[in-house]
Design an enzyme around this catalytic site. Structure first.
Site, PDB file in Angstrom:
ATOM      1  N   ARG A  27     -10.639   7.725   6.721  1.00 41.58           N
ATOM      2  CA  ARG A  27     -10.327   8.103   5.329  1.00 41.58           C
ATOM      3  C   ARG A  27     -11.543   7.878   4.436  1.00 41.58           C
ATOM      4  O   ARG A  27     -11.822   8.674   3.540  1.00 41.58           O
ATOM      5  CB  ARG A  27      -9.107   7.323   4.821  1.00 41.58           C
ATOM      6  CG  ARG A  27      -7.802   7.779   5.476  1.00 41.58           C
ATOM      7  CD  ARG A  27      -6.583   7.271   4.745  1.00 41.58           C
ATOM      8  NE  ARG A  27      -6.382   5.845   4.895  1.00 41.58           N
ATOM      9  CZ  ARG A  27      -5.825   5.252   5.962  1.00 41.58           C
ATOM     10  NH1 ARG A  27      -5.406   5.992   6.972  1.00 41.58           N
ATOM     11  NH2 ARG A  27      -5.658   3.947   6.008  1.00 41.58           N
ATOM     12  N   ARG A  28     -12.277   6.799   4.703  1.00 44.09           N
ATOM     13  CA  ARG A  28     -13.487   6.537   3.890  1.00 44.09           C
ATOM     14  C   ARG A  28     -14.526   7.636   4.137  1.00 44.09           C
ATOM     15  O   ARG A  28     -15.186   8.093   3.217  1.00 44.09           O
ATOM     16  CB  ARG A  28     -14.104   5.169   4.216  1.00 44.09           C
ATOM     17  CG  ARG A  28     -13.198   3.982   4.027  1.00 44.09           C
ATOM     18  CD  ARG A  28     -12.780   3.701   2.592  1.00 44.09           C
ATOM     19  NE  ARG A  28     -11.755   4.541   2.010  1.00 44.09           N
ATOM     20  CZ  ARG A  28     -10.434   4.399   2.183  1.00 44.09           C
ATOM     21  NH1 ARG A  28      -9.968   3.460   2.941  1.00 44.09           N
ATOM     22  NH2 ARG A  28      -9.575   5.210   1.579  1.00 44.09           N
ATOM     23  N   ARG A  41      -0.755  -0.546  -8.609  1.00 43.77           N
ATOM     24  CA  ARG A  41      -2.147  -0.219  -8.278  1.00 43.77           C
ATOM     25  C   ARG A  41      -2.269   1.308  -8.270  1.00 43.77           C
ATOM     26  O   ARG A  41      -1.653   1.986  -7.462  1.00 43.77           O
ATOM     27  CB  ARG A  41      -2.491  -0.776  -6.900  1.00 43.77           C
ATOM     28  CG  ARG A  41      -3.935  -0.471  -6.496  1.00 43.77           C
ATOM     29  CD  ARG A  41      -4.105  -0.400  -4.985  1.00 43.77           C
ATOM     30  NE  ARG A  41      -3.795  -1.624  -4.299  1.00 43.77           N
ATOM     31  CZ  ARG A  41      -3.405  -1.672  -3.004  1.00 43.77           C
ATOM     32  NH1 ARG A  41      -3.256  -0.568  -2.298  1.00 43.77           N
ATOM     33  NH2 ARG A  41      -3.132  -2.823  -2.445  1.00 43.77           N
ATOM     34  N   THR A  43     -10.303   2.319  -8.219  1.00 43.69           N
ATOM     35  CA  THR A  43     -11.192   3.479  -8.095  1.00 43.69           C
ATOM     36  C   THR A  43     -12.646   3.014  -8.126  1.00 43.69           C
ATOM     37  O   THR A  43     -12.958   1.969  -8.689  1.00 43.69           O
ATOM     38  CB  THR A  43     -10.942   4.483  -9.246  1.00 43.69           C
ATOM     39  OG1 THR A  43     -11.817   5.607  -9.082  1.00 43.69           O
ATOM     40  CG2 THR A  43     -11.186   3.869 -10.620  1.00 43.69           C
ATOM     41  N   ALA A  79      -5.443   8.983  -0.501  1.00 48.59           N
ATOM     42  CA  ALA A  79      -6.422   9.112   0.584  1.00 48.59           C
ATOM     43  C   ALA A  79      -5.968   9.975   1.755  1.00 48.59           C
ATOM     44  O   ALA A  79      -6.719  10.173   2.693  1.00 48.59           O
ATOM     45  CB  ALA A  79      -6.768   7.714   1.098  1.00 48.59           C
ATOM     46  N   ASP A 133       0.862  -1.182   0.000  1.00 49.59           N
ATOM     47  CA  ASP A 133       0.000   0.000   0.000  1.00 49.59           C
ATOM     48  C   ASP A 133       0.898   1.232   0.000  1.00 49.59           C
ATOM     49  O   ASP A 133       2.057   1.167   0.419  1.00 49.59           O
ATOM     50  CB  ASP A 133      -0.860   0.035   1.270  1.00 49.59           C
ATOM     51  CG  ASP A 133      -2.043  -0.924   1.216  1.00 49.59           C
ATOM     52  OD1 ASP A 133      -2.197  -1.641   0.215  1.00 49.59           O
ATOM     53  OD2 ASP A 133      -2.825  -0.945   2.189  1.00 49.59           O
ATOM     54  N   MET A 134       0.367   2.356  -0.457  1.00 49.24           N
ATOM     55  CA  MET A 134       1.127   3.609  -0.359  1.00 49.24           C
ATOM     56  C   MET A 134       0.476   4.466   0.719  1.00 49.24           C
ATOM     57  O   MET A 134      -0.744   4.568   0.788  1.00 49.24           O
ATOM     58  CB  MET A 134       1.145   4.343  -1.701  1.00 49.24           C
ATOM     59  CG  MET A 134       2.094   5.508  -1.739  1.00 49.24           C
ATOM     60  SD  MET A 134       3.815   5.080  -1.355  1.00 49.24           S
ATOM     61  CE  MET A 134       4.358   4.358  -2.885  1.00 49.24           C
TER      62      MET A 134
HETATM   63  C1  FAD Z   1      -8.460  -1.284  -3.997  1.00 48.87           C
HETATM   64  C2  FAD Z   1      -8.068   0.054  -3.438  1.00 48.87           C
HETATM   65  C3  FAD Z   1      -6.860   0.196  -2.801  1.00 48.87           C
HETATM   66  C4  FAD Z   1      -6.463   1.440  -2.297  1.00 48.87           C
HETATM   67  N1  FAD Z   1      -5.218   1.594  -1.767  1.00 48.87           N
HETATM   68  C5  FAD Z   1      -4.809   2.811  -1.374  1.00 48.87           C
HETATM   69  C6  FAD Z   1      -3.476   3.054  -0.944  1.00 48.87           C
HETATM   70  O1  FAD Z   1      -2.641   2.147  -0.920  1.00 48.87           O
HETATM   71  N2  FAD Z   1      -3.143   4.311  -0.542  1.00 48.87           N
HETATM   72  C7  FAD Z   1      -4.043   5.358  -0.579  1.00 48.87           C
HETATM   73  O2  FAD Z   1      -3.696   6.495  -0.233  1.00 48.87           O
HETATM   74  N3  FAD Z   1      -5.309   5.154  -1.007  1.00 48.87           N
HETATM   75  C8  FAD Z   1      -5.706   3.933  -1.403  1.00 48.87           C
HETATM   76  N4  FAD Z   1      -6.998   3.760  -1.850  1.00 48.87           N
HETATM   77  C9  FAD Z   1      -7.995   4.856  -1.694  1.00 48.87           C
HETATM   78  C10 FAD Z   1      -7.960   5.813  -2.862  1.00 48.87           C
HETATM   79  O3  FAD Z   1      -6.741   6.543  -2.843  1.00 48.87           O
HETATM   80  C11 FAD Z   1      -9.128   6.804  -2.807  1.00 48.87           C
HETATM   81  O4  FAD Z   1      -8.992   7.565  -1.648  1.00 48.87           O
HETATM   82  C12 FAD Z   1     -10.489   6.146  -2.805  1.00 48.87           C
HETATM   83  O5  FAD Z   1     -10.531   5.050  -3.676  1.00 48.87           O
HETATM   84  C13 FAD Z   1     -11.552   7.150  -3.259  1.00 48.87           C
HETATM   85  O6  FAD Z   1     -11.280   7.591  -4.551  1.00 48.87           O
HETATM   86  P1  FAD Z   1     -12.115   7.123  -5.836  1.00 48.87           P
HETATM   87  O7  FAD Z   1     -11.125   6.920  -6.945  1.00 48.87           O
HETATM   88  O8  FAD Z   1     -12.882   5.914  -5.515  1.00 48.87           O
HETATM   89  O9  FAD Z   1     -13.008   8.310  -6.246  1.00 48.87           O
HETATM   90  P2  FAD Z   1     -13.678   9.567  -5.492  1.00 48.87           P
HETATM   91  O10 FAD Z   1     -13.142  10.776  -6.159  1.00 48.87           O
HETATM   92  O11 FAD Z   1     -13.632   9.455  -4.011  1.00 48.87           O
HETATM   93  O12 FAD Z   1     -15.172   9.363  -5.904  1.00 48.87           O
HETATM   94  C14 FAD Z   1     -15.545   9.457  -7.267  1.00 48.87           C
HETATM   95  C15 FAD Z   1     -16.892   8.819  -7.499  1.00 48.87           C
HETATM   96  O13 FAD Z   1     -16.834   7.424  -7.175  1.00 48.87           O
HETATM   97  C16 FAD Z   1     -18.083   7.011  -6.637  1.00 48.87           C
HETATM   98  N5  FAD Z   1     -17.892   6.619  -5.226  1.00 48.87           N
HETATM   99  C17 FAD Z   1     -16.821   6.861  -4.450  1.00 48.87           C
HETATM  100  N6  FAD Z   1     -17.000   6.362  -3.212  1.00 48.87           N
HETATM  101  C18 FAD Z   1     -18.213   5.821  -3.196  1.00 48.87           C
HETATM  102  C19 FAD Z   1     -19.003   5.135  -2.219  1.00 48.87           C
HETATM  103  N7  FAD Z   1     -18.566   4.948  -0.959  1.00 48.87           N
HETATM  104  N8  FAD Z   1     -20.202   4.673  -2.573  1.00 48.87           N
HETATM  105  C20 FAD Z   1     -20.678   4.852  -3.826  1.00 48.87           C
HETATM  106  N9  FAD Z   1     -19.995   5.498  -4.809  1.00 48.87           N
HETATM  107  C21 FAD Z   1     -18.788   5.973  -4.502  1.00 48.87           C
HETATM  108  C22 FAD Z   1     -18.987   8.225  -6.694  1.00 48.87           C
HETATM  109  O14 FAD Z   1     -19.638   8.200  -7.931  1.00 48.87           O
HETATM  110  C23 FAD Z   1     -18.001   9.372  -6.632  1.00 48.87           C
HETATM  111  O15 FAD Z   1     -18.517  10.561  -7.157  1.00 48.87           O
HETATM  112  C24 FAD Z   1      -7.376   2.539  -2.402  1.00 48.87           C
HETATM  113  C25 FAD Z   1      -8.579   2.390  -3.068  1.00 48.87           C
HETATM  114  C26 FAD Z   1      -8.935   1.178  -3.603  1.00 48.87           C
HETATM  115  C27 FAD Z   1     -10.228   1.080  -4.352  1.00 48.87           C
END
Ligand code: FAD
Length: 317
Positions: free
Chosen positions: A297-298, A193, A235, A198, A143-144
């Site tokens: 973060r979520r 990935r 994403t 976040a 993870d980052m």
């Molecule tokens: C598998 C995975 C691994 C990850 N690993 C890391 C890591 O190692 N380090 C790190 O810093 N971050 C990590 N993240 C988190 C990532 O950096 C983002 O903070 C997180 O995924 C939210 O960004 P997003 O691309 O989903 O889009 P966002 O810009 O948050 O959302 C865009 C759109 O996605 C949809 N959406 C988003 N969340 C929801 C929800 N809860 N319910 C319904 N629709 C939603 C909506 O349509 C929203 O408008 C990871 C995410 C994933 C999926």
């Protein structure tokens, strides 16, 4: 990313807020939406259900910024236990491990600026987990975390890849440097990935606006899809998923030469829809009792859930 994101992440850093939220009875219900449980057994059961539905899985033993050496050892032991359970249930091939280096040594100094000793500890532990994963027939992805850990994480990646080249890493599109990192990591056999990112990062190192981050994500996607590595598109954003699919076919990639990833509990219908379309889709399952940082973060990403934080604080007054 919302304008509330940075302040929410800052509030989440407060020890008092952490104490109030983790002890509020209301927490149990909402945590379960994002974390299947605290035990390895529960995580493996969740993985089994997802694999049954045609999805793949990556499992993270929750923990971060761990300063207690005993807890570091416990986290490493948890990964070994997890691998044994995955093997027993015949799930190791469909399930990889997601590892936060700050949980296995990089955080020991408690400074976010690791010493050589902390780096060496994280490196040795990551190497051991990658070795055990290889034996079980699977692999790990690092993870980052906060950008102050980035160089150390890449250093660990390079070292672990010498023996276990299947080891992957997460890169965060919101950092200015990530497009260049994607270029460096676009070689044959490299697994990256791509996430938006976040953590609360300053404008010295990271794009701040949502459009700026989305544009950076697309630039990074282009580099990875055009490259020779294996992109993991992490994403929930429908626009990013659409663009990734278009780029994959534009660059002549077949399904299976890249994958989509989403978090446990988020857009489960979309996870299944993509899998039915023939895409490889992997769901990230976090588990354990150290869910606080992950959950905050979520919430920072989705302030619709803010009412939970407020209720937790009020219920304790
Ligand atoms: C598998 C995975 C691994 C990850 N690993 C890391 C890591 O190692 N380090 C790190 O810093 N971050 C990590 N993240 C988190 C990532 O950096 C983002 O903070 C997180 O995924 C939210 O960004 P997003 O691309 O989903 O889009 P966002 O810009 O948050 O959302 C865009 C759109 O996605 C949809 N959406 C988003 N969340 C929801 C929800 N809860 N319910 C319904 N629709 C939603 C909506 O349509 C929203 O408008 C990871 C995410 C994933 C999926």
């Amino acid at each position: 990313m919302t304008t509330l994101r940075q302040p929410l992440l800052a509030i989440a850093d407060s020890r008092r807020v952490r104490r109030l939220i983790t002890s509020a009875p209301i927490s149990t219900g909402i945590v379960a939406d994002y974390v299947p449980g605290e035990t390895t057994e529960v995580a493996v059961r969740a993985a089994e259900g997802l694999v049954h539905d045609g999805l793949r899985v990556t499992i993270n033993a929750l923990g971060e910024d761990t300063t207690d050496p005993a807890r570091v050892r416990a986290t490493v032991a948890t990964y070994h236990e997890l691998l044994a359970e995955l093997t027993t249930h015949g799930l190791a091939r469909q399930t990889e491990l997601a590892v936060k280096l700050s949980a296995i040594g990089l955080g020991l100094d408690g400074t976010h600026r690791p010493s050589e000793a902390a780096l060496a500890e994280a490196m040795a532990n990551a190497h051991a987990i990658a070795g055990a994963a290889r034996q079980a027939g699977t692999m790990i992805t690092l993870d980052m975390e906060k950008h102050t850990y980035l160089e150390h994480t890449l250093q660990v990646l390079r070292q672990v890849r010498q023996d276990f080249p299947e080891t992957g890493v997460a890169l965060l599109a919101y950092l200015y440097r990530t497009e260049a990192d994607c270029r460096s990591l676009s070689f044959d056999g490299s697994r990256v990935r791509l996430c938006k990112g976040a953590y609360a990062e300053s404008e010295d190192v990271a794009f701040q606006s949502r459009p700026g981050i989305d544009r950076a994500y697309v630039r990074c996607l282009k580099v990875l899809m055009a490259g020779k590595g294996y992109p993991m598109v992490a994403t929930h954003d429908p626009r990013m998923i659409h663009i990734a699919s278009a780029l994959a076919s534009g660059f002549g990639r077949s399904t299976g030469s890249y994958e989509f990833q989403m978090l446990y509990g988020i857009r489960p219908d979309e996870q299944r829809r993509l899998a039915r379309r023939g895409e490889t889709v992997r769901v990230y399952i976090p588990y354990g009792d150290q869910w606080y940082g992950y959950l905050m973060r979520r919430f920072a990403e989705r302030p619709q859930n803010l009412s939970f934080v407020v209720k937790s604080l009020i219920s304790k007054k």
